[in-house]
Scaffold this active site. Structure first.
Site, mmCIF file in Angstrom:
data_model
loop_
_atom_site.group_PDB
_atom_site.id
_atom_site.type_symbol
_atom_site.label_atom_id
_atom_site.label_comp_id
_atom_site.label_asym_id
_atom_site.label_seq_id
_atom_site.Cartn_x
_atom_site.Cartn_y
_atom_site.Cartn_z
ATOM 1 N N GLY A 68 -21.358 -99.074 35.998
ATOM 2 C CA GLY A 68 -20.873 -97.781 36.495
ATOM 3 C C GLY A 68 -22.036 -96.850 36.780
ATOM 4 O O GLY A 68 -23.083 -97.270 37.291
ATOM 5 N N ASP A 156 -30.253 -100.794 24.949
ATOM 6 C CA ASP A 156 -29.500 -99.785 25.691
ATOM 7 C C ASP A 156 -30.316 -99.436 26.926
ATOM 8 O O ASP A 156 -31.553 -99.480 26.894
ATOM 9 C CB ASP A 156 -29.358 -98.492 24.868
ATOM 10 C CG ASP A 156 -28.157 -98.472 23.939
ATOM 11 O OD1 ASP A 156 -27.558 -99.539 23.708
ATOM 12 O OD2 ASP A 156 -27.841 -97.379 23.437
ATOM 13 N N ASP A 158 -30.173 -96.338 28.370
ATOM 14 C CA ASP A 158 -30.431 -94.897 28.433
ATOM 15 C C ASP A 158 -31.668 -94.515 27.606
ATOM 16 O O ASP A 158 -31.605 -93.697 26.697
ATOM 17 C CB ASP A 158 -29.195 -94.093 27.997
ATOM 18 C CG ASP A 158 -28.723 -94.434 26.595
ATOM 19 O OD1 ASP A 158 -29.088 -95.522 26.077
ATOM 20 O OD2 ASP A 158 -27.996 -93.607 26.000
ATOM 21 N N ALA A 179 -33.417 -93.479 14.399
ATOM 22 C CA ALA A 179 -34.247 -92.269 14.329
ATOM 23 C C ALA A 179 -33.602 -91.165 13.497
ATOM 24 O O ALA A 179 -34.288 -90.370 12.855
ATOM 25 C CB ALA A 179 -34.533 -91.758 15.743
ATOM 26 N N GLU A 246 -22.210 -100.927 17.030
ATOM 27 C CA GLU A 246 -23.263 -100.587 16.060
ATOM 28 C C GLU A 246 -22.790 -100.758 14.612
ATOM 29 O O GLU A 246 -23.572 -101.153 13.740
ATOM 30 C CB GLU A 246 -23.738 -99.152 16.282
ATOM 31 C CG GLU A 246 -24.915 -98.756 15.423
ATOM 32 C CD GLU A 246 -25.540 -97.463 15.911
ATOM 33 O OE1 GLU A 246 -26.493 -97.543 16.715
ATOM 34 O OE2 GLU A 246 -25.070 -96.379 15.498
ATOM 35 N N TYR A 290 -23.643 -85.611 28.905
ATOM 36 C CA TYR A 290 -22.271 -85.829 28.441
ATOM 37 C C TYR A 290 -21.232 -85.367 29.454
ATOM 38 O O TYR A 290 -20.216 -86.012 29.658
ATOM 39 C CB TYR A 290 -22.036 -85.119 27.104
ATOM 40 C CG TYR A 290 -22.584 -85.879 25.937
ATOM 41 C CD1 TYR A 290 -21.928 -87.026 25.477
ATOM 42 C CD2 TYR A 290 -23.756 -85.489 25.307
ATOM 43 C CE1 TYR A 290 -22.427 -87.746 24.411
ATOM 44 C CE2 TYR A 290 -24.260 -86.216 24.243
ATOM 45 C CZ TYR A 290 -23.603 -87.344 23.798
ATOM 46 O OH TYR A 290 -24.100 -88.055 22.750
ATOM 47 N N ARG A 294 -19.709 -88.902 30.550
ATOM 48 C CA ARG A 294 -18.741 -89.248 29.518
ATOM 49 C C ARG A 294 -17.518 -88.363 29.667
ATOM 50 O O ARG A 294 -17.226 -87.532 28.829
ATOM 51 C CB ARG A 294 -19.360 -89.076 28.143
ATOM 52 C CG ARG A 294 -20.503 -90.030 27.934
ATOM 53 C CD ARG A 294 -20.980 -89.973 26.520
ATOM 54 N NE ARG A 294 -21.650 -91.208 26.177
ATOM 55 C CZ ARG A 294 -22.023 -91.512 24.947
ATOM 56 N NH1 ARG A 294 -21.751 -90.695 23.951
ATOM 57 N NH2 ARG A 294 -22.628 -92.651 24.702
HETATM 58 C C1 2GW Z 1 -21.094 -95.389 27.390
HETATM 59 C C2 2GW Z 1 -20.505 -94.286 26.743
HETATM 60 C C3 2GW Z 1 -19.821 -93.333 27.481
HETATM 61 C C4 2GW Z 1 -19.757 -93.476 28.851
HETATM 62 C C5 2GW Z 1 -20.347 -94.557 29.460
HETATM 63 C C6 2GW Z 1 -21.005 -95.542 28.756
HETATM 64 C C7 2GW Z 1 -21.651 -96.680 29.416
HETATM 65 C C8 2GW Z 1 -22.514 -97.517 28.674
HETATM 66 C C9 2GW Z 1 -21.528 -96.942 30.811
HETATM 67 O O1 2GW Z 1 -20.789 -96.265 31.571
HETATM 68 N N1 2GW Z 1 -22.228 -97.966 31.384
HETATM 69 C C10 2GW Z 1 -23.056 -98.758 30.643
HETATM 70 O O2 2GW Z 1 -23.708 -99.659 31.201
HETATM 71 N N2 2GW Z 1 -23.160 -98.566 29.289
HETATM 72 C C11 2GW Z 1 -24.036 -99.471 28.511
HETATM 73 O O3 2GW Z 1 -23.707 -99.409 27.137
HETATM 74 C C12 2GW Z 1 -25.501 -99.024 28.643
HETATM 75 O O4 2GW Z 1 -26.363 -100.133 28.551
HETATM 76 C C13 2GW Z 1 -25.652 -98.122 27.440
HETATM 77 O O5 2GW Z 1 -26.989 -97.916 27.073
HETATM 78 C C14 2GW Z 1 -24.841 -98.902 26.405
HETATM 79 C C15 2GW Z 1 -24.343 -98.076 25.199
HETATM 80 O O6 2GW Z 1 -23.811 -96.839 25.640
HETATM 81 P P1 2GW Z 1 -24.598 -95.490 25.360
HETATM 82 O O7 2GW Z 1 -26.068 -95.769 25.495
HETATM 83 O O8 2GW Z 1 -24.063 -94.394 26.206
HETATM 84 O O9 2GW Z 1 -24.205 -95.198 23.878
HETATM 85 P P2 2GW Z 1 -25.124 -94.537 22.699
HETATM 86 O O10 2GW Z 1 -26.479 -94.179 23.212
HETATM 87 O O11 2GW Z 1 -24.331 -93.457 22.056
HETATM 88 O O12 2GW Z 1 -25.260 -95.798 21.818
HETATM 89 C C16 2GW Z 1 -25.162 -96.135 20.469
HETATM 90 O O13 2GW Z 1 -23.800 -96.383 20.108
HETATM 91 C C17 2GW Z 1 -23.137 -97.361 20.931
HETATM 92 C C18 2GW Z 1 -21.741 -97.563 20.400
HETATM 93 O O14 2GW Z 1 -21.003 -96.382 20.506
HETATM 94 C C19 2GW Z 1 -23.897 -98.686 20.958
HETATM 95 O O15 2GW Z 1 -23.847 -99.292 19.685
HETATM 96 C C20 2GW Z 1 -25.345 -98.449 21.348
HETATM 97 O O16 2GW Z 1 -26.079 -99.660 21.274
HETATM 98 C C21 2GW Z 1 -25.970 -97.413 20.419
HETATM 99 O O17 2GW Z 1 -27.303 -97.137 20.830
HETATM 100 MN MN MN Z 2 -27.768 -95.394 24.273
#
Ligand code: 2GW
Ligand code: MN
Length: 296
Positions: A68, A156, A158, A179, A246, A290, A294
């Site tokens: 996405g 990840d 991001d 962290a 996680e 966000y 999101r």
């Molecule tokens: C994720 C949350 C809200 C909206 C979109 C997405 C999303 C994530 C997306 O639209 N497209 C996508 O490719 N992702 C993948 O999932 C991307 O690789 C991203 O880095 C990963 C995890 O989502 P992220 O990075 O937004 O979540 P964080 O930074 O809050 O991550 C922690 O918690 C997650 C579980 O809630 C995972 O465990 C992650 O590994 C953690 O770092």
């Molecule tokens: Mn992330």
């Protein structure tokens, strides 16, 4: 680069691995109770690690999901910065999982570095986009990665590399200290506390961040399978773990201790926590946006 023994425990472990100086960072913990090193800046000579891994021809897969909007917003900077800092000198293959293969930016890669794009579906719930990575990672290790790479590291998207993220981070089974929690009491850890979830745990060792995990192919596949099974069982029982994949990853590393930990220097979020122990920032969290990303 002689190790400095601080006490008996340290001396024992130094005998097992004399490439690490466990006494170099007296303010932080550099070894776990099960004698896994926790890698902090100053503990290692990067050249020694690189030599060892170049000699043994270590090859590393990096998996990253860009589904996405995350494709446009994060993938370019992630890969471009990895080209400057991730495992330089080793053979590296990026595996980019996306729902828009045609939109993956074309980035010039260094020698012995390549990138493969693998098409995946876009799950409608973001929690599933995140959690279902475990299934895809397991399948990709089996079919694509294991024949070509010794190690696999899952990231990840991001985030952005800012400094060396090198062969000192390679190990049989590697976990990252979050962290936000590396210096806080255990009762503050955000483990899943719902006994109905497979990720439920009362206590643990550390709070690990799922933004980076890695190791030998077989070990990472074992982790991914375990987490995916837990996630699916939770779905059958109509529960979802507090921090999704996680939470399951933390449960896995509680039951199967990682052989190497990397410090929050490997995944830092400026301003989130006390910076005194952070001697070098190797990677930072990118902004979350966000409001735009999101929306659900
Ligand atoms: C994720 C949350 C809200 C909206 C979109 C997405 C999303 C994530 C997306 O639209 N497209 C996508 O490719 N992702 C993948 O999932 C991307 O690789 C991203 O880095 C990963 C995890 O989502 P992220 O990075 O937004 O979540 P964080 O930074 O809050 O991550 C922690 O918690 C997650 C579980 O809630 C995972 O465990 C992650 O590994 C953690 O770092
Ligand atoms: Mn992330």
């Amino acid at each position: 680069y002689l190790p400095v023994a601080k006490d008996k425990l340290l001396r024992q472990s130094i005998n097992l691995d004399n490439t690490l100086n466990f006494g170099a960072r007296p303010q932080v913990q550099t070894i776990t109770s099960w004698k896994a090193p926790i890698i902090w800046e100053g503990m290692f000579n990067p050249n020694l690690f690189d030599q060892k891994h170049i000699q043994s021809q270590s090859s590393v897969a990096l998996t990253v999901f860009a589904v996405g909007k995350y494709l446009d917003v994060y993938l370019g900077n992630f890969i471009t910065s990895a080209e400057k800092h991730f495992m330089l000198g080793l053979q590296v293959t990026y595996y980019v999982f996306t729902d828009q293969a045609d939109k993956v930016p074309i980035i010039e890669l260094g020698p012995r570095r390549s990138l493969k794009v693998i098409q995946v579906e876009k799950h409608s719930r973001w929690q599933d986009i995140s959690m279902m990575r475990m299934k895809t990672i397991s399948e990709a290790i089996e079919s694509e990665i294991r024949p070509h790479c010794n190690y696999v590291f899952c990231f990840d998207v991001d985030q952005e590399f800012k400094g060396r993220f090198g062969s000192e981070a390679l190990g049989d089974s590697v976990a990252l200290l979050h962290a936000g929690y590396f210096n806080v009491p255990k009762d503050k850890f955000t483990y899943d506390r719902n006994p109905k979830s497979k990720a439920y745990m009362e206590t643990g060792d550390y709070y690990y961040h799922a933004a980076i995990f890695g190791g030998l192919c077989d070990n990472v596949k074992d982790l991914a399978d375990y987490c995916f099974l837990g996630i699916m069982e939770d779905k059958l029982n109509n529960v979802e773990a507090l921090w999704h994949d996680e939470s399951h990853l933390n449960k896995y590393f509680w039951l199967h201790k990682p052989s190497r930990l990397v410090s929050p220097e490997y995944c830092w979020n400026p301003g989130m926590n006390d910076e005194r122990d952070i001697k070098v920032i190797r990677l930072i969290w990118a902004p979350k946006y966000y409001d735009k990303l999101r929306t659900r």
